[in-house]
Scaffold this active site. Structure first.
Site, mmCIF file in Angstrom:
data_model
loop_
_atom_site.group_PDB
_atom_site.id
_atom_site.type_symbol
_atom_site.label_atom_id
_atom_site.label_comp_id
_atom_site.label_asym_id
_atom_site.label_seq_id
_atom_site.Cartn_x
_atom_site.Cartn_y
_atom_site.Cartn_z
ATOM 1 N N LYS A 131 -10.729 5.502 7.269
ATOM 2 C CA LYS A 131 -10.037 4.944 6.097
ATOM 3 C C LYS A 131 -9.221 6.049 5.443
ATOM 4 C CE LYS A 131 -11.004 2.304 1.836
ATOM 5 N NZ LYS A 131 -12.049 1.671 0.984
ATOM 6 N N SER A 178 -15.958 -3.124 -1.313
ATOM 7 C CA SER A 178 -14.893 -2.863 -0.335
ATOM 8 C C SER A 178 -15.333 -2.607 1.097
ATOM 9 C CB SER A 178 -14.056 -1.676 -0.789
ATOM 10 O OG SER A 178 -13.134 -2.120 -1.734
ATOM 11 N N SER A 190 -11.202 -3.294 -0.301
ATOM 12 C CA SER A 190 -10.069 -2.450 -0.009
ATOM 13 C C SER A 190 -10.054 -1.888 1.416
ATOM 14 C CB SER A 190 -10.048 -1.265 -0.989
ATOM 15 O OG SER A 190 -11.169 -0.420 -0.783
HETATM 16 N N1 GLN Z 1 -12.326 -5.265 -5.098
HETATM 17 C C1 GLN Z 1 -12.931 -4.323 -5.974
HETATM 18 C C2 GLN Z 1 -11.886 -3.667 -6.837
HETATM 19 O O1 GLN Z 1 -10.768 -3.987 -6.712
HETATM 20 C C3 GLN Z 1 -13.720 -3.319 -5.220
HETATM 21 C C4 GLN Z 1 -12.911 -2.261 -4.589
HETATM 22 C C5 GLN Z 1 -13.742 -1.250 -3.879
HETATM 23 O O2 GLN Z 1 -14.922 -1.468 -3.612
HETATM 24 N N2 GLN Z 1 -13.136 -0.125 -3.584
HETATM 25 O O3 GLN Z 1 -12.176 -2.835 -7.631
#
Ligand code: GLN
Length: 490
Positions: free
Chosen positions: A78, A182, A158
């Site tokens: 990532k 995410s 994400s």
């Molecule tokens: N979807 C969540 C956010 O937008 C979690 C993102 C994440 O876990 N990095 O904050």
């Protein structure tokens, strides 16, 4: 050799050990698959030369009898993890063409154990999002489509690039991070396995910070065992991260396949939310039945503060983000948009460099931390966070793990929630509680919906009890016998 990209990571390790193929062959097959799959936009940077070089070195180590636990297996990283000498962007324009002079601890651990890097994977900008649509590199496309349809779906976010790459067989496993879901939500959207370990299991050093008290790294792969092998390598104490825990890392793979007999599984009633598709409800019931058949005891539990979790998360996470992102001022990293004076340069740089969602988070975060609002919002959110952790602590006096759906829907269409941040935030309803409480959580693919899209079940464990999640995850995987794959269209 064909079929090398369809292997599980474990089977690849076995094949390498048996000299059925070399890491060079295995890696070359993946390099080709990656190059042929650009329509998915999963990789923001391919590093084929580096991959082949690492594969060659791995083969040499193996020939010399010095192979490490991950020797020769190609992985995707990532692009939130800093990789030495390799551009690292966090999915943002503001970091520009930043080439780190250091390696994140998690990726360093993987290379120490012999893994091969295929490239850097797309993600929401600074890992903020649930659909990978906030990335400065454009959205990742889910390899899955509804049966008979060709609308493009999100792989979730994400870690959308990680999820799509694993599902489309563009790597044997990937690193990901999870601040509010995410790892788990994209795993659910792509029929893959993902685990967010206990806060502190993996070092955050060298991972671009989003919300430091919630951020945690973890693996994504196609089987529970593969994630266990990866996590064993990624985890461990690191003096460079004061929140990383100075404790032993068990051999997580040894817990996959163990009996679940006698384990008590909690089913939290508050996770039956309004508007959840009946198929997800049915799958959850199915998961409960599987574990019961395997000898678990099912216990109804209550986590009464669950409904405050999303609002608390969307205060704590932006608050920390607004502070962490203050460092992108045009002086130290990447982009600089000159102004007439220093303040204007800051302003121009940040306006040009951050996308809309990141700007929204910075504004919310700055607001909830500002004098006069700090107590009303930030301090209150911290109190809610404590209550949520207490709910789990109480539940874990009665049960060994909890079973819930991972996400309230299957993968949705790209663009579907783009104009409605609140609808987007609702995706995280089952996952953010785990981050707020610092617990381990895993998503396992458990079935398909009527449209042929994968759905996931989530297991939540006691702090530092990933082992039980691997055992239970293995049992669900076995019962679900999930073998569906996306039809190749890319
Ligand atoms: N979807 C969540 C956010 O937008 C979690 C993102 C994440 O876990 N990095 O904050």
């Amino acid at each position: 050799m064909s079929g090398l990209t369809s292997l599980t990571l474990k089977a690849a390790l076995d094949g390498l050990a048996a000299k059925s193929f070399s890491s060079e062959e295995l890696t070359a097959a993946h390099v080709k698959a990656v190059a042929d799959a650009r329509a998915l936009n999963a990789y923001v940077l391919e590093t084929p030369d580096k991959a082949m070089e690492m594969a060659k070195a791995s083969d040499a180590r193996r020939a010399a009898g010095q192979a490490g636990p991950l020797d020769g297996v190609p992985l995707g990283i990532k692009d939130l993890f800093c990789t030495e000498g390799v551009r690292s962007t966090a999915g943002s324009k503001i970091i520009g063409q930043f080439i780190p002079t250091y390696e994140s601890t998690v990726t360093a651990n993987l290379w120490r154990d012999g893994a091969v890097m295929l490239g850097k994977l797309n993600l929401d900008e600074f890992a903020m999002g649930s659909s990978n649509e906030t990335s400065a590199f454009g959205p990742v496309v889910n390899p899955w489509r509804k049966t008979g349809a060709n609308a493009q779906l999100t792989p979730g976010g994400s870690s959308g690039g990680s999820a799509a790459a694993v599902a489309a067989e563009l790597c044997l496993g990937a690193t990901a991070t999870d601040t509010g879901g995410s790892i788990r939500q994209p795993a659910a959207f792509t029929g893959t396995v993902g685990i967010k370990p206990t806060y502190g299991r993996c070092s955050r050093w060298g991972i671009v910070a989003f919300a430091s008290s919630l951020d945690q790294a973890g693996p994504m792969a196609r089987t529970v065992e593969d994630t266990a092998i990866l996590l064993t390598s990624m985890a461990g104490h690191d003096p460079k991260d004061s929140t990383s825990l100075p404790i032993e890392v068990p051999d997580f793979a040894s817990f996959v396949g163990k009996s679940v007999k006698g384990l008590r599984i909690g089913v939290p009633k508050e996770y039956r939310v309004e508007g959840m598709p009946p198929e997800i409800e049915t799958l959850w019931e199915q998961g409960i039945a599987w574990l019961k058949e395997a000898g678990c005891e099912i216990v109804d539990v209550s986590l009464p503060h669950t409904r405050y979790a999303l609002p608390a998360y969307y205060i704590v996470a932006p608050a920390e983000a607004s502070s962490n992102l203050a460092r992108y001022d045009g002086m130290r990293y990447g982009l600089r948009a000159e102004g007439a004076n220093l303040t204007e340069t800051y302003e121009n740089t940040r306006a040009a460099g951050f996308g809309a969602e990141v700007r929204r988070r910075i504004l919310i975060g700055t607001y909830v931390l500002s004098a006069g609002y700090y107590d009303a919002y930030y301090v209150k959110a911290l109190k809610v966070r404590r209550r949520i952790a207490d709910d789990f602590e109480q539940a874990f006096q009665k049960v060994d793990a909890l079973l819930t759906p991972t996400a309230p829907s299957a993968a949705f269409q790209l663009g579907e929630n783009a104009d409605d941040p609140v609808a987007m935030y609702l995706n995280d309803i089952f996952t953010v509680t785990v981050n707020l409480a610092g617990l381990p959580g895993m998503s396992i693919p458990a079935g398909l919906d009527a449209a042929g899209l994968p759905l996931g079940l989530q297991l939540i464990g006691r702090p530092l009890d990933e082992a039980t999640l691997f055992t239970l995850g293995g049992a669900i995987e076995k019962a679900a016998d999930f073998r569906a794959k996306p039809q190749k269209w890319w």
